[in-house]
Enzyme design. Sequence first.
Site, PDB file in Angstrom:
ATOM      1  CG  LEU A  93     -18.416  31.756  -7.306  1.00  0.00           C
ATOM      2  CD1 LEU A  93     -19.833  32.265  -7.515  1.00  0.00           C
ATOM      3  CD2 LEU A  93     -18.183  31.428  -5.833  1.00  0.00           C
ATOM      4  CB  SER A  94     -18.003  27.472 -11.668  1.00  0.00           C
ATOM      5  OG  SER A  94     -18.182  26.308 -12.443  1.00  0.00           O
TER       6      SER A  94
END
Length: 330
Positions: A93-94
Site C-alpha cells: 500500500l505504501s
Amino acid sequence: MGAHTAGRDLREAAHAAQVRELTAAGVLQDPAWRAAFAAVPRHVFVPYFWTGRGAGHERLWGEDPDPERRARWLRGVYTDTPLATRLRDGELLSSSSQPSLMARMLEALAVRDGDDVLEIGAGTGYNAALLCHRLGDEHVTTVDLDEEITESARAHLARLGYRPTVVTGDGARGCPSRAPFDRILVTCMLPLIPPAWLGQCRPGARVLAPLSTGLIALTVRDAAFAEGRFLHTPAYFVPLRGATAATPGSAAAQDGLPYELVENERFQFMLILSGGALHPREALDLWRGEGRPGRERFGVTVTPQGQWSWLDDPRGPYVWPLGETARSAS
C-alpha cells in the site's frame, strides 16, 4: 557510552554517509536540496519496513531487542533503495521511495522560494519533510487516501517539528481548499493525469508525475491544457488508489519479439505508453526506425478532449491516445 547514545551515533553516521553518497552520485547538485537531505533523517520516517516477497515477508524494526536485526534495519534504511512500509493482505500500500530518485524528482520539480506545492501520496512523510525544509510548512500540502498513512506521516513529521497540511482524501481530486498550487509532485503511478489538478494550478505550474514507468514533467497553461516531456529517468511506484483512479492499459501480447526486447526497458516504455495502439511488431519497427528513442523523446498532452502521448512532436506524426482516451477510442 550508553546503548541509546551509541544507537543515535550510528544512525547519525549512516544518515551522513547516505548524503555523501547521493552527493557523490550527482543527484544532489542543488545546495538547497543537499541541505534538506542533510537535515532530514530517513530513519525517523521508516521506523520499520518489510523485506522479502509473498509469505516470506519479514519486518525489520528500529526498536527490535535483537542488535543484529536493529543493525539490518539501519543498513536497509540508509541503502539507496525503496522500502515497503505498509502491507495489507500481502498487497503493498505504501513505501519509502528510493532516495536518489526522490532527489532527482525534487530537483526536477524546479521549485522557487514561495512556491505552493501539492504532494499526491503522503507515504511516510519523508518527502513532505524535505519540501518543508526547503519551502516552509505553510507552502506544503500532502494528500493520501488512507487515514492510517496520513496519521503516521503526520506523527513522523511532528517528531522533527514539521507541520505541513496533511489531508486524508482521494489524491486524484487534488486539494481544492488549498489551491492554487505552483507545483504538483506525485509519488504514485498514474494511468493518466487527473483533470482536476489542472484547475488547481496557477498558470505556468509544473506537474511531475510517474506515468508508464517514466516521469512526465508537464507545464500547465490553464485549467484546460497541459503539455510536457518525460525525464530520462525510469520510475516505478505504487499505483494511485481512489475513486477516480484507473487501471493502465496493458501492452499487447509480445509473442515473436526477440527476448532482449521483451526485457528492454526503453522499448517496453514505448509499448506501454502507446496504450495498445501499436502492435508489438509495429512498435519494434518504429522504435528501430527512430533510432531506439529513450524516454526523454516522448511527451504527453492533456486537453478536455482527452490525453495523448507522442514521440518528438505533439502534432505528429506519432501520437497515441493515453489511458481512458485509448479505451474510449477503441
